[in-house]
Design a protein around this motif. Structure first.
Motif, short mmCIF file in Angstrom:
data_model
loop_
_atom_site.label_atom_id
_atom_site.label_comp_id
_atom_site.label_asym_id
_atom_site.label_seq_id
_atom_site.Cartn_x
_atom_site.Cartn_y
_atom_site.Cartn_z
N PRO A 82 0.82 -1.23 0.00
CA PRO A 82 0.00 0.00 0.00
C PRO A 82 0.85 1.28 0.00
O PRO A 82 0.47 2.27 -0.61
CB PRO A 82 -0.82 -0.12 1.28
CG PRO A 82 -0.93 -1.59 1.51
CD PRO A 82 0.40 -2.14 1.09
N GLN A 85 2.09 1.76 -3.38
CA GLN A 85 0.99 2.19 -4.24
C GLN A 85 0.88 3.71 -4.28
O GLN A 85 0.51 4.29 -5.30
CB GLN A 85 -0.32 1.56 -3.77
CG GLN A 85 -1.45 1.67 -4.81
CD GLN A 85 -2.68 0.88 -4.41
OE1 GLN A 85 -2.63 0.00 -3.54
NE2 GLN A 85 -3.80 1.18 -5.04
N ALA A 86 1.23 4.35 -3.17
CA ALA A 86 1.21 5.81 -3.15
C ALA A 86 2.23 6.37 -4.14
O ALA A 86 1.96 7.36 -4.85
CB ALA A 86 1.51 6.32 -1.74
N GLU A 89 0.96 5.77 -7.65
CA GLU A 89 -0.09 6.71 -8.02
C GLU A 89 0.53 7.96 -8.64
O GLU A 89 0.06 8.47 -9.66
CB GLU A 89 -0.92 7.09 -6.80
CG GLU A 89 -2.04 8.08 -7.14
CD GLU A 89 -2.73 8.62 -5.90
OE1 GLU A 89 -3.94 8.88 -5.98
OE2 GLU A 89 -2.05 8.81 -4.88
N GLU A 119 -7.13 3.25 -12.29
CA GLU A 119 -6.32 2.98 -11.09
C GLU A 119 -6.33 4.16 -10.13
O GLU A 119 -6.37 3.99 -8.91
CB GLU A 119 -4.89 2.65 -11.49
CG GLU A 119 -4.69 1.25 -12.05
CD GLU A 119 -3.31 1.07 -12.65
OE1 GLU A 119 -2.39 1.83 -12.28
OE2 GLU A 119 -3.15 0.19 -13.53
N THR A 122 -8.90 4.27 -7.47
CA THR A 122 -8.93 3.22 -6.45
C THR A 122 -8.05 3.54 -5.25
O THR A 122 -7.98 2.74 -4.31
CB THR A 122 -8.45 1.88 -7.02
OG1 THR A 122 -7.04 1.95 -7.30
CG2 THR A 122 -9.20 1.51 -8.28
N PHE A 123 -7.38 4.71 -5.27
CA PHE A 123 -6.37 4.93 -4.23
C PHE A 123 -6.29 6.38 -3.81
O PHE A 123 -6.49 7.31 -4.60
CB PHE A 123 -4.99 4.48 -4.75
CG PHE A 123 -3.90 4.60 -3.71
CD1 PHE A 123 -3.78 3.68 -2.70
CD2 PHE A 123 -3.03 5.68 -3.74
CE1 PHE A 123 -2.80 3.81 -1.73
CE2 PHE A 123 -2.05 5.82 -2.77
CZ PHE A 123 -1.93 4.89 -1.77
N SER A 124 -5.97 6.54 -2.54
CA SER A 124 -5.61 7.81 -1.95
C SER A 124 -4.73 7.48 -0.74
O SER A 124 -4.97 6.47 -0.07
CB SER A 124 -6.85 8.58 -1.50
OG SER A 124 -6.47 9.64 -0.63
N ILE A 128 -4.32 4.15 3.09
CA ILE A 128 -3.21 3.21 3.28
C ILE A 128 -3.40 2.34 4.52
O ILE A 128 -3.27 1.11 4.45
CB ILE A 128 -1.85 3.94 3.30
CG1 ILE A 128 -1.49 4.42 1.89
CG2 ILE A 128 -0.75 3.03 3.85
CD1 ILE A 128 -0.21 5.23 1.82
N LEU A 131 -5.95 -0.32 3.75
CA LEU A 131 -5.42 -1.35 2.85
C LEU A 131 -4.51 -2.32 3.59
O LEU A 131 -4.57 -3.54 3.36
CB LEU A 131 -4.65 -0.69 1.70
CG LEU A 131 -5.49 0.06 0.66
CD1 LEU A 131 -4.59 0.92 -0.22
CD2 LEU A 131 -6.29 -0.93 -0.20
N ARG A 222 -11.22 -1.74 -8.79
CA ARG A 222 -10.09 -2.56 -8.35
C ARG A 222 -9.97 -3.82 -9.20
O ARG A 222 -8.88 -4.35 -9.39
CB ARG A 222 -10.23 -2.94 -6.87
CG ARG A 222 -10.07 -1.76 -5.95
CD ARG A 222 -9.72 -2.06 -4.50
NE ARG A 222 -10.12 -3.31 -3.91
CZ ARG A 222 -9.90 -3.62 -2.63
NH1 ARG A 222 -9.30 -2.74 -1.81
NH2 ARG A 222 -10.27 -4.77 -2.13
#
Length: 568
Positions: A82, A85-86, A89, A119, A122-124, A128, A131, A222
């Motif tokens: 996670p 993933q940041a 992004e 994608e 699906t994330f911020s 985290i 996740l 996702r």
């Protein structure tokens, strides 16, 4: 290189973040497409390396969940991914904003940009911690199932090792096996309820933090759903109820007569296709693998080279052993450009389906293993499942080498099973939609939903409470996709529908055409969306009602006319 020789070493998380951030900055500052392309390839190589390390840790943990070292490594990756993933992004944002998008699209296609835009939805960074907790909970669930030691007839067995007993031709023994396994699940129910309840609320929080009404839309993003919607899935569900459920129901009615049982039957009786026993492979694990080698050798030069590499390099781990995670899967190891197959042989028909189903995934990866970007090695999940489920049917001309005297049993039950599976898989998906639309349901209410859906999709199952857990409307808790991979399961149903198109060709003697279309589909890798992959290979979309209607008609006709003379 052999799998056992592949090197795993925990990386420095800070160093990986620095590398990703540096490449992002370089892409932003690139003064030409040539420079941007070089940076793009470097980032792709770094992603391959990260995936290789996390995959090796997960495979080795799957093989023995008791091993402390890889248990800790999986925990490391649960927390690290996670955070990475940041960084990813920011890379994706830079790629989407590049002035060289037209040049990138010309060389690599526009799909990576379309997927990149999805994608980002699906994330911020604010999710985290959620996740990380989600990863820990799914690991805890998988470890719980892997820890099962089910007492039966004086021994103790894993869930996978119980399967042959649950298919035993002797009624009383088979029922006892189902009750023993169901009782184990009942004893874990407080843990199963608690894990899922927390997972549902965590996912609901993630969806709301990202601006969605609940988790459902986030779940679709996702899963990489880039060419169909929730409404399309609802239409598919309606078609399943209209066309597939009646055909599947008819096979169970015939089965009940064959077994001398009243319809609807218990879970234990539905598990027995023939009074003389379900089809079984005619050889040992090693003999099954040898026959798989003959199948792939004769199927095509490409499959021959592929399966030879799998055996030579130890890229299959298929025996059921103590401490091993349940189920089966295929994954890719990018740095070594090879797939890996994990499974649990248990002496049933499923052993053969491993070397066709999971090997279908593995072959598709093998054919596309060096694609750039790495995301193009695999298509979206429903498209991946077409590779595997269709490869099962490709093996039909070689079925006698796998099943010997049980070949006719296998052919009949394999096709019937494909039709019987689609309602179950669709029900799993329908259940999850309801759960995530109503995240505050109690565990008891969730069990009630599952029991109600069983009446719609699987009316052949008797819900009388005789078998603990299963006949009480709680059996969804054994389906690890519901816990670990939300909204995945409909992919199997869509793919099974497409696989029946291949089956229809093979059953009509058009094996050459079936293989040519399979290769046309497979060689595209993940460079196109699901519906485009199908169209480019001359296949019908499962979202077209005519597709399900047509394959159901063909299958019903074949099943009704199939010669089962002498088989009880």
């Amino acid at each position: 290189m052999k799998f056992a020789e592949m090197v795993y070493e925990r990386p420095e998380l800070a160093e990986l973040k620095t590398q990703l951030s540096g490449l992002t900055a370089q892409l932003t500052e690139a003064g030409s497409y040539e420079t941007a392309r070089e940076i793009f390839i470097l980032e792709d190589r770094l992603e391959r390396h990260i995936e290789t390390l996390s995959t090796l840790a997960n495979i080795r943990h799957s093989i023995d969940t008791r091993e402390a070292y890889y248990d800790e490594e999986v925990k490391f990756w649960n927390a690290a991914l996670p955070e990475l993933q940041a960084c990813k992004e920011k890379w994706t944002q830079a790629l989407l904003q590049t002035p060289y998008r037209e040049e990138f699209s010309g060389e690599y296609g526009d799909l990576m940009f379309r997927n990149g835009e999805m994608e980002l939805k699906t994330f911020s960074p604010q999710i985290i911690p959620l996740l990380q907790r989600e990863n820990d909970l799914t690991q805890e669930y998988e470890k719980l199932l892997a820890s099962a030691r089910i007492p039966f007839e004086g021994g103790e067995y894993t869930i996978s090792q119980m399967t042959p007993f649950k298919n035993d031709p002797e009624d009383e023994r088979r029922c006892r096996a189902w009750k023993a396994e169901g009782q184990w699940y009942k004893e874990q129910q407080a843990s199963l309820d608690g894990l899922y309840d927390e997972l549902v609320h965590i996912r609901d929080q993630m969806g709301k933090k990202l601006g969605y009404a609940d988790f459902t839309q986030l779940g679709y993003y996702r899963m990489g759903r880039n060419c169909y919607t929730k409404e399309d899935v609802e239409k598919f569900r309606t078609a399943v109820q209209k066309y597939v459920v009646p055909v599947a129901d008819s096979t169970y009615r015939v089965q009940a007569k064959r077994l001398g049982k009243a319809y609807p039957m218990s879970f234990a009786d539905n598990a027995l296709s023939f009074r003389s026993g379900n089809p079984r492979p005619c050889g040992s694990a090693d003999e099954i693998l040898k026959q798989a080698g003959r199948f792939y050798h004769e199927l095509s030069p490409e499959t021959d080279a592929f399966f030879g590499r799998m055996r030579t390099d130890g890229l299959l781990d298929v025996l059921s052993t103590e401490g091993k995670e349940g189920g089966g899967y295929c994954t890719g190891i990018p740095d070594y450009s090879v797939p890996f197959i994990f499974a649990n042989f248990n002496g049933t028909q499923g052993d053969v389906e491993v070397v066709t189903h999971e090997a279908g995934h593995a072959f598709a990866y093998y054919m596309n293993r060096d694609r750039i970007p790495m995301s193009y090695c695999w298509p979206s999940s429903e498209a991946c499942e077409v590779h595997s489920m269709s490869m099962e049917f490709m093996s039909w001309p070689w079925a006698e080498g796998f099943f010997g005297k049980d070949t006719r049993k296998f052919l009949y039950s394999h096709l019937a099973g494909a039709l019987q599976f689609i309602p179950y898989g669709t029900m799993v998906d329908h259940f999850q939609h309801i759960v995530y639309e109503k995240p505050d349901m109690t565990p008891k209410e969730r069990h009630g939903v599952w029991k109600e859906l069983l009446g719609i999709y699987m009316p052949w199952m008797r819900l009388d409470g005789e078998i603990p857990f299963y006949s009480e409307g709680e059996g969804w808790q054994r389906q690890h996709h519901i816990y670990s991979y939300p909204f995945y399961y409909i992919d199997y149903c869509l793919a099974q529908t497409v696989s029946l198109e291949f089956w229809a060709m093979i059953s009509q003697g058009k094996e050459k055409e079936a293989w040519e279309r399979y290769m046309a589909y497979t060689k595209q890798g993940g460079s196109r969306v699901f519906t485009e992959l199908l169209a480019n290979a001359g296949l019908q979309s499962p979202f077209e009602e005519a597709c399900l209607r047509g394959v159901c008609q063909e299958a019903k006709k074949w099943l009704d006319s199939f010669d089962l003379t002498g088989i009880v």
